[in-house]
Design an enzyme around this catalytic site. Structure first.
Site, PDB file in Angstrom:
ATOM      1  N   THR A  81       0.823  -1.200   0.000  1.00 33.63           N
ATOM      2  CA  THR A  81       0.000   0.000   0.000  1.00 33.63           C
ATOM      3  C   THR A  81       0.863   1.260   0.000  1.00 33.63           C
ATOM      4  O   THR A  81       1.959   1.280   0.583  1.00 33.63           O
ATOM      5  CB  THR A  81      -0.946   0.013   1.230  1.00 33.63           C
ATOM      6  OG1 THR A  81      -1.601   1.279   1.293  1.00 33.63           O
ATOM      7  CG2 THR A  81      -0.213  -0.222   2.537  1.00 33.63           C
ATOM      8  N   SER A 119      -1.439   3.255  10.810  1.00 37.36           N
ATOM      9  CA  SER A 119      -2.473   2.444  11.479  1.00 37.36           C
ATOM     10  C   SER A 119      -1.856   1.067  11.672  1.00 37.36           C
ATOM     11  O   SER A 119      -0.858   0.728  11.018  1.00 37.36           O
ATOM     12  CB  SER A 119      -3.747   2.323  10.620  1.00 37.36           C
ATOM     13  OG  SER A 119      -3.519   1.453   9.523  1.00 37.36           O
ATOM     14  N   TYR A 132      -3.037  -1.589  10.626  1.00 37.60           N
ATOM     15  CA  TYR A 132      -3.134  -2.244   9.309  1.00 37.60           C
ATOM     16  C   TYR A 132      -1.956  -1.842   8.430  1.00 37.60           C
ATOM     17  O   TYR A 132      -1.238  -2.705   7.889  1.00 37.60           O
ATOM     18  CB  TYR A 132      -4.457  -1.881   8.613  1.00 37.60           C
ATOM     19  CG  TYR A 132      -4.319  -1.957   7.109  1.00 37.60           C
ATOM     20  CD1 TYR A 132      -4.205  -3.188   6.462  1.00 37.60           C
ATOM     21  CD2 TYR A 132      -4.234  -0.787   6.329  1.00 37.60           C
ATOM     22  CE1 TYR A 132      -4.020  -3.258   5.082  1.00 37.60           C
ATOM     23  CE2 TYR A 132      -4.048  -0.860   4.965  1.00 37.60           C
ATOM     24  CZ  TYR A 132      -3.941  -2.089   4.346  1.00 37.60           C
ATOM     25  OH  TYR A 132      -3.743  -2.165   2.985  1.00 37.60           O
ATOM     26  N   HIS A 133      -1.746  -0.522   8.278  1.00 38.89           N
ATOM     27  CA  HIS A 133      -0.667  -0.085   7.383  1.00 38.89           C
ATOM     28  C   HIS A 133       0.688  -0.618   7.887  1.00 38.89           C
ATOM     29  O   HIS A 133       1.564  -0.975   7.091  1.00 38.89           O
ATOM     30  CB  HIS A 133      -0.652   1.449   7.266  1.00 38.89           C
ATOM     31  CG  HIS A 133      -1.778   2.002   6.416  1.00 38.89           C
ATOM     32  ND1 HIS A 133      -2.946   2.489   6.952  1.00 38.89           N
ATOM     33  CD2 HIS A 133      -1.900   2.135   5.079  1.00 38.89           C
ATOM     34  CE1 HIS A 133      -3.744   2.901   5.958  1.00 38.89           C
ATOM     35  NE2 HIS A 133      -3.135   2.704   4.817  1.00 38.89           N
ATOM     36  N   LYS A 148       1.545  -4.034   6.690  1.00 40.09           N
ATOM     37  CA  LYS A 148       2.061  -4.047   5.307  1.00 40.09           C
ATOM     38  C   LYS A 148       3.557  -3.752   5.286  1.00 40.09           C
ATOM     39  O   LYS A 148       4.297  -4.290   4.474  1.00 40.09           O
ATOM     40  CB  LYS A 148       1.336  -2.998   4.459  1.00 40.09           C
ATOM     41  CG  LYS A 148      -0.140  -3.250   4.284  1.00 40.09           C
ATOM     42  CD  LYS A 148      -0.364  -4.494   3.486  1.00 40.09           C
ATOM     43  CE  LYS A 148      -1.555  -4.399   2.588  1.00 40.09           C
ATOM     44  NZ  LYS A 148      -1.898  -5.657   1.933  1.00 40.09           N
TER      45      LYS A 148
HETATM   46  P1  NAD Z   1     -11.037  -7.291   0.658  1.00 38.75           P
HETATM   47  O1  NAD Z   1     -11.174  -7.300   2.131  1.00 38.75           O
HETATM   48  O2  NAD Z   1     -12.219  -6.977  -0.169  1.00 38.75           O
HETATM   49  O3  NAD Z   1     -10.472  -8.714   0.180  1.00 38.75           O
HETATM   50  C1  NAD Z   1      -9.497  -9.436   0.894  1.00 38.75           C
HETATM   51  C2  NAD Z   1      -9.834 -10.919   0.741  1.00 38.75           C
HETATM   52  O4  NAD Z   1      -8.833 -11.680   1.423  1.00 38.75           O
HETATM   53  C3  NAD Z   1     -11.178 -11.272   1.374  1.00 38.75           C
HETATM   54  O5  NAD Z   1     -11.964 -11.993   0.469  1.00 38.75           O
HETATM   55  C4  NAD Z   1     -10.805 -12.106   2.600  1.00 38.75           C
HETATM   56  O6  NAD Z   1     -11.768 -13.062   2.914  1.00 38.75           O
HETATM   57  C5  NAD Z   1      -9.464 -12.705   2.170  1.00 38.75           C
HETATM   58  N1  NAD Z   1      -8.574 -13.032   3.298  1.00 38.75           N
HETATM   59  C6  NAD Z   1      -8.199 -12.228   4.331  1.00 38.75           C
HETATM   60  N2  NAD Z   1      -7.392 -12.902   5.163  1.00 38.75           N
HETATM   61  C7  NAD Z   1      -7.249 -14.151   4.657  1.00 38.75           C
HETATM   62  C8  NAD Z   1      -6.550 -15.307   5.087  1.00 38.75           C
HETATM   63  N3  NAD Z   1      -5.849 -15.335   6.219  1.00 38.75           N
HETATM   64  N4  NAD Z   1      -6.627 -16.433   4.334  1.00 38.75           N
HETATM   65  C9  NAD Z   1      -7.348 -16.449   3.183  1.00 38.75           C
HETATM   66  N5  NAD Z   1      -8.037 -15.368   2.727  1.00 38.75           N
HETATM   67  C10 NAD Z   1      -7.986 -14.239   3.461  1.00 38.75           C
HETATM   68  O7  NAD Z   1      -9.826  -6.319   0.331  1.00 38.75           O
HETATM   69  P2  NAD Z   1      -9.470  -5.588  -1.039  1.00 38.75           P
HETATM   70  O8  NAD Z   1     -10.008  -4.226  -0.994  1.00 38.75           O
HETATM   71  O9  NAD Z   1      -9.779  -6.464  -2.172  1.00 38.75           O
HETATM   72  O10 NAD Z   1      -7.895  -5.478  -0.869  1.00 38.75           O
HETATM   73  C11 NAD Z   1      -7.078  -6.543  -1.324  1.00 38.75           C
HETATM   74  C12 NAD Z   1      -5.623  -6.214  -1.044  1.00 38.75           C
HETATM   75  O11 NAD Z   1      -5.270  -5.013  -1.704  1.00 38.75           O
HETATM   76  C13 NAD Z   1      -5.306  -6.019   0.428  1.00 38.75           C
HETATM   77  O12 NAD Z   1      -4.087  -6.632   0.735  1.00 38.75           O
HETATM   78  C14 NAD Z   1      -5.193  -4.530   0.579  1.00 38.75           C
HETATM   79  O13 NAD Z   1      -4.280  -4.215   1.579  1.00 38.75           O
HETATM   80  C15 NAD Z   1      -4.696  -4.103  -0.785  1.00 38.75           C
HETATM   81  N6  NAD Z   1      -5.138  -2.736  -1.115  1.00 38.75           N
HETATM   82  C16 NAD Z   1      -6.477  -2.435  -1.233  1.00 38.75           C
HETATM   83  C17 NAD Z   1      -6.866  -1.139  -1.543  1.00 38.75           C
HETATM   84  C18 NAD Z   1      -8.315  -0.721  -1.659  1.00 38.75           C
HETATM   85  O14 NAD Z   1      -8.574   0.474  -1.834  1.00 38.75           O
HETATM   86  N7  NAD Z   1      -9.268  -1.638  -1.601  1.00 38.75           N
HETATM   87  C19 NAD Z   1      -5.876  -0.160  -1.733  1.00 38.75           C
HETATM   88  C20 NAD Z   1      -4.537  -0.498  -1.605  1.00 38.75           C
HETATM   89  C21 NAD Z   1      -4.172  -1.806  -1.294  1.00 38.75           C
HETATM   90  N1  USQ Z   2     -11.239   9.995   4.515  1.00 40.70           N
HETATM   91  C1  USQ Z   2     -12.103  11.054   4.689  1.00 40.70           C
HETATM   92  N2  USQ Z   2     -13.426  10.777   4.728  1.00 40.70           N
HETATM   93  C2  USQ Z   2     -13.936   9.515   4.600  1.00 40.70           C
HETATM   94  C3  USQ Z   2     -13.043   8.451   4.418  1.00 40.70           C
HETATM   95  C4  USQ Z   2     -11.703   8.713   4.396  1.00 40.70           C
HETATM   96  O1  USQ Z   2     -11.697  12.202   4.787  1.00 40.70           O
HETATM   97  O2  USQ Z   2     -15.148   9.349   4.661  1.00 40.70           O
HETATM   98  C5  USQ Z   2      -9.790  10.255   4.451  1.00 40.70           C
HETATM   99  C6  USQ Z   2      -8.962   9.477   5.471  1.00 40.70           C
HETATM  100  O3  USQ Z   2      -8.859  10.179   6.690  1.00 40.70           O
HETATM  101  C7  USQ Z   2      -7.642   9.327   4.742  1.00 40.70           C
HETATM  102  C8  USQ Z   2      -8.040   9.266   3.268  1.00 40.70           C
HETATM  103  O4  USQ Z   2      -9.367   9.782   3.187  1.00 40.70           O
HETATM  104  O5  USQ Z   2      -6.865  10.461   4.930  1.00 40.70           O
HETATM  105  C9  USQ Z   2      -8.044   7.865   2.709  1.00 40.70           C
HETATM  106  O6  USQ Z   2      -8.823   7.045   3.546  1.00 40.70           O
HETATM  107  P1  USQ Z   2      -9.560   5.736   2.976  1.00 40.70           P
HETATM  108  O7  USQ Z   2     -10.437   5.205   4.041  1.00 40.70           O
HETATM  109  O8  USQ Z   2     -10.126   6.003   1.650  1.00 40.70           O
HETATM  110  O9  USQ Z   2      -8.299   4.782   2.717  1.00 40.70           O
HETATM  111  P2  USQ Z   2      -7.278   4.126   3.716  1.00 40.70           P
HETATM  112  O10 USQ Z   2      -7.765   4.030   5.099  1.00 40.70           O
HETATM  113  O11 USQ Z   2      -5.949   4.792   3.508  1.00 40.70           O
HETATM  114  O12 USQ Z   2      -7.203   2.644   3.180  1.00 40.70           O
HETATM  115  C10 USQ Z   2      -7.521   2.278   1.835  1.00 40.70           C
HETATM  116  C11 USQ Z   2      -7.688   0.777   1.816  1.00 40.70           C
HETATM  117  C12 USQ Z   2      -6.373   0.131   2.218  1.00 40.70           C
HETATM  118  C13 USQ Z   2      -5.255   0.648   1.340  1.00 40.70           C
HETATM  119  C14 USQ Z   2      -5.187   2.160   1.332  1.00 40.70           C
HETATM  120  C15 USQ Z   2      -4.245   2.712   0.294  1.00 40.70           C
HETATM  121  O13 USQ Z   2      -8.713   0.385   2.713  1.00 40.70           O
HETATM  122  O14 USQ Z   2      -6.480  -1.273   2.094  1.00 40.70           O
HETATM  123  O15 USQ Z   2      -4.035   0.145   1.786  1.00 40.70           O
HETATM  124  O16 USQ Z   2      -6.490   2.679   0.968  1.00 40.70           O
HETATM  125  S1  USQ Z   2      -3.383   4.113   0.882  1.00 40.70           S
HETATM  126  O17 USQ Z   2      -4.357   5.099   1.337  1.00 40.70           O
HETATM  127  O18 USQ Z   2      -2.590   4.605  -0.202  1.00 40.70           O
HETATM  128  O19 USQ Z   2      -2.580   3.677   1.999  1.00 40.70           O
END
Ligand code: NAD
Ligand code: USQ
Length: 482
Positions: free
Chosen positions: A233, A268, A270-271, A274
């Site tokens: 990420t 966070s 979460y982050h 990663k």
């Molecule tokens: P999502 O939650 O929709 O999908 C993740 C999937 O992984 C789910 O189907 C879940 O059941 C599965 N999973 C989680 N833990 C598991 C485990 N231990 N074993 C097997 N399956 C498991 O998430 P997404 O939005 O599709 O994101 C996918 C990936 O992309 C993540 O790693 C996330 O960090 C990354 N990412 C997402 C975004 C975004 O905006 N959605 C942005 C940047 C990075």
């Molecule tokens: N934000 C708002 N209002 C909202 C939602 C979010 O102002 O209603 C702000 C947040 O405070 C943050 C930014 O928008 O500053 C992005 O937040 P987000 O919830 O859209 O995204 P984030 O929490 O960063 O996480 C999402 C995905 C995560 C991925 C990440 C990419 O859930 O899996 O890793 O985007 S990144 O942001 O580049 O780290």
């Protein structure tokens, strides 16, 4: 973790070998559709129930079988077309293939004639049940999804239901599927979820870090040549007051120069998971010669891809709630239901964004151009950067054109993050490989808004405001009230 893992899933299955998968699948081709299980006593109704986590040791391999009479004539449909110039199609394991990015990617790769297997423990669907939230779009079960895909295209997506934190399960999937590439989306990916309470913070780091570590060991043990494409990420970098490079920065210090991993400042639990993944992957590339690409993805928006549009059972999930919903997707739903756009704090928080159609394109490019053995490659995967204030302005303008009355609220920021900052992140490597970006346009915003309007009766407005505070996270397990 006790409250997360409270009810155990009683599936007891014995491992099987490649040959039994092949044999079972061939032996059942008469049936229109069927689940092929690695056990005879599969309690299918218990696959996912509210309040349950699938037990770490369960192994289910499911696949759909031919529904030839339903297969539609599509270019390449049902063929065993060879991908690129390889003698056989590449086999790609998509971990997390039931999720938002993973489902779209699995379909896209299958459509491009890769042999695809989805590995997923369906825990994301369980989070919905536990938190009382739901996708804006109704989504079919994973089994219905892959059956429908087969019926429309003739292409099989293999299905392995289980937890990658369970190494025995993961080892069986590797031995059975023998991937050439693994795309790893399978993590707990919500920053707010990881900040609900101690147990969710621990779950997130355990699930993500151990899962990835297991994938690395599985590659080392069973598929040394396999290319790992890992979803990282952009948030690993934080918001430094200098340009963000793609993975590495060259520094001269006290007269000496070196190229080093770019500093990480995640914000966070979460982050931070990663960041730890990235370090583990980099280390194993050096130590074991693993080939890996870390895709530092920005925030994804959008819903439709060519493949998910083919049938309603293929529709993707679309999260809008305060825990899993991301900024632009949330703003579109908020505009559609007349909820003020929730800009947190000053709104100067700037991030990289990309259309989900580019997520699938980037992953395909990474697979088609693999890293070298021992190489830890980092690509910044986004196409444009916006502040949340700018996003709110874009959605307001697009909404007003559609006759919506759109207001913006300044919501006290539940997170600890810079609200005004410098942000300039490089993102050229995927473009050099051929990425042809879908930039955020009025027409895309129109279509997202229209889509949100179409489903607005499914919106639970109580789920929109954020209810997880970075500062107030505590030890006591928190129940998020539905
Ligand atoms: P999502 O939650 O929709 O999908 C993740 C999937 O992984 C789910 O189907 C879940 O059941 C599965 N999973 C989680 N833990 C598991 C485990 N231990 N074993 C097997 N399956 C498991 O998430 P997404 O939005 O599709 O994101 C996918 C990936 O992309 C993540 O790693 C996330 O960090 C990354 N990412 C997402 C975004 C975004 O905006 N959605 C942005 C940047 C990075
Ligand atoms: N934000 C708002 N209002 C909202 C939602 C979010 O102002 O209603 C702000 C947040 O405070 C943050 C930014 O928008 O500053 C992005 O937040 P987000 O919830 O859209 O995204 P984030 O929490 O960063 O996480 C999402 C995905 C995560 C991925 C990440 C990419 O859930 O899996 O890793 O985007 S990144 O942001 O580049 O780290």
């Amino acid at each position: 973790m006790a409250h997360l893992l409270s009810t155990s899933y009683t599936l007891k299955l014995s491992p099987s070998r490649n040959s039994s998968f092949v044999h079972l699948n061939q032996g059942l081709t008469k049936f229109s559709s069927f689940l092929t299980l690695k056990s005879s006593n599969f309690p299918s109704k218990r696959l996912v129930q509210p309040g349950q986590f699938p037990e770490r040791s369960c192994i289910v391999c499911a696949t759909t079988l031919s529904l030839n009479h339903e297969a539609k004539a599509r270019p390449g449909a049902g063929s065993n077309e060879v991908h690129n110039d390889a003698s056989k199609p590449k086999r790609v394991m998509v971990i997390g293939g039931d999720g938002y990015c993973g489902w779209a990617t699995a379909l896209h790769l299958s459509n491009k004639n890769y042999k695809v297997a989805i590995v997923d423990n369906l825990v994301r669907r369980l989070f919905d049940h536990q938190l009382g939230i739901d996708s804006l779009t109704p989504i079919a079960s994973i089994h219905s999804r892959v059956r429908r895909w087969k019926s429309l295209t003739g292409k099989t997506i293999e299905l392995y239901i289980g937890d990658i934190c369970d190494f025995e399960f993961l080892a069986e999937t590797f031995k059975s599927f023998e991937p050439d590439a693994v795309v790893h989306f399978g993590e707990q990916r919500s920053a707010p979820y990881s900040m609900i309470d101690r147990s969710r913070a621990v779950f997130t780091q355990q699930n993500n870090v151990i899962g990835t570590l297991n994938v690395l060991f599985a590659i080392k043990e069973f598929s040394k040549e396999c290319h790992l494409v890992k979803l990282g990420t952009m948030g690993e970098y934080g918001t430094p007051n200098i340009d963000i490079e793609e993975g590495y920065i060259t520094i001269t210090h006290n007269g000496r120069t070196d190229t080093l991993p770019y500093p990480k400042q995640a914000s966070s639990f979460y982050h931070l998971s990663k960041v730890h993944d990235s370090h583990n992957i980099a280390f194993t590339c050096k130590a074991w010669g693993i080939r890996a690409t870390d895709l530092n993805q920005g925030v994804v928006y959008g819903l439709r891809t060519d493949e998910t549009e083919m049938h309603e059972e293929l529709h993707n999930r679309f999260d809008y709630d305060g825990i899993f919903g991301t900024a632009l997707n949330r703003f579109c739903v908020q505009a559609a239901v007349g909820h003020p756009l929730t800009v947190y704090g000053k709104g100067g928080q700037t991030r990289g964004y990309l259309d989900i159609r580019d997520t699938v394109q980037c992953v395909e490019l990474a697979i088609a151009n693999p890293a070298q053995p021992g190489e830890f490659r980092v690509f910044n995967q986004f196409t444009e950067q916006f502040s949340v204030r700018e996003l709110a302005a874009l959605v307001t303008r697009a909404g007003e054109k559609l006759g919506l009355k759109v207001e913006t609220a300044s919501v006290p920021n539940p997170r600890v993050e810079a609200e005004e900052h410098y942000y300039n992140a490089k993102h050229t490597k995927l473009v050099e490989l051929g990425l042809n970006p879908h930039l955020l346009s009025d027409s895309l915003l129109d279509s997202l808004l229209n889509f949100a309007i179409e489903y607005k009766d499914r919106v639970d407005k109580k789920q929109i405001m954020p209810n997880v505070s970075w500062r107030k996270i505590g030890v006591k397990p928190r129940t998020i009230v539905a």
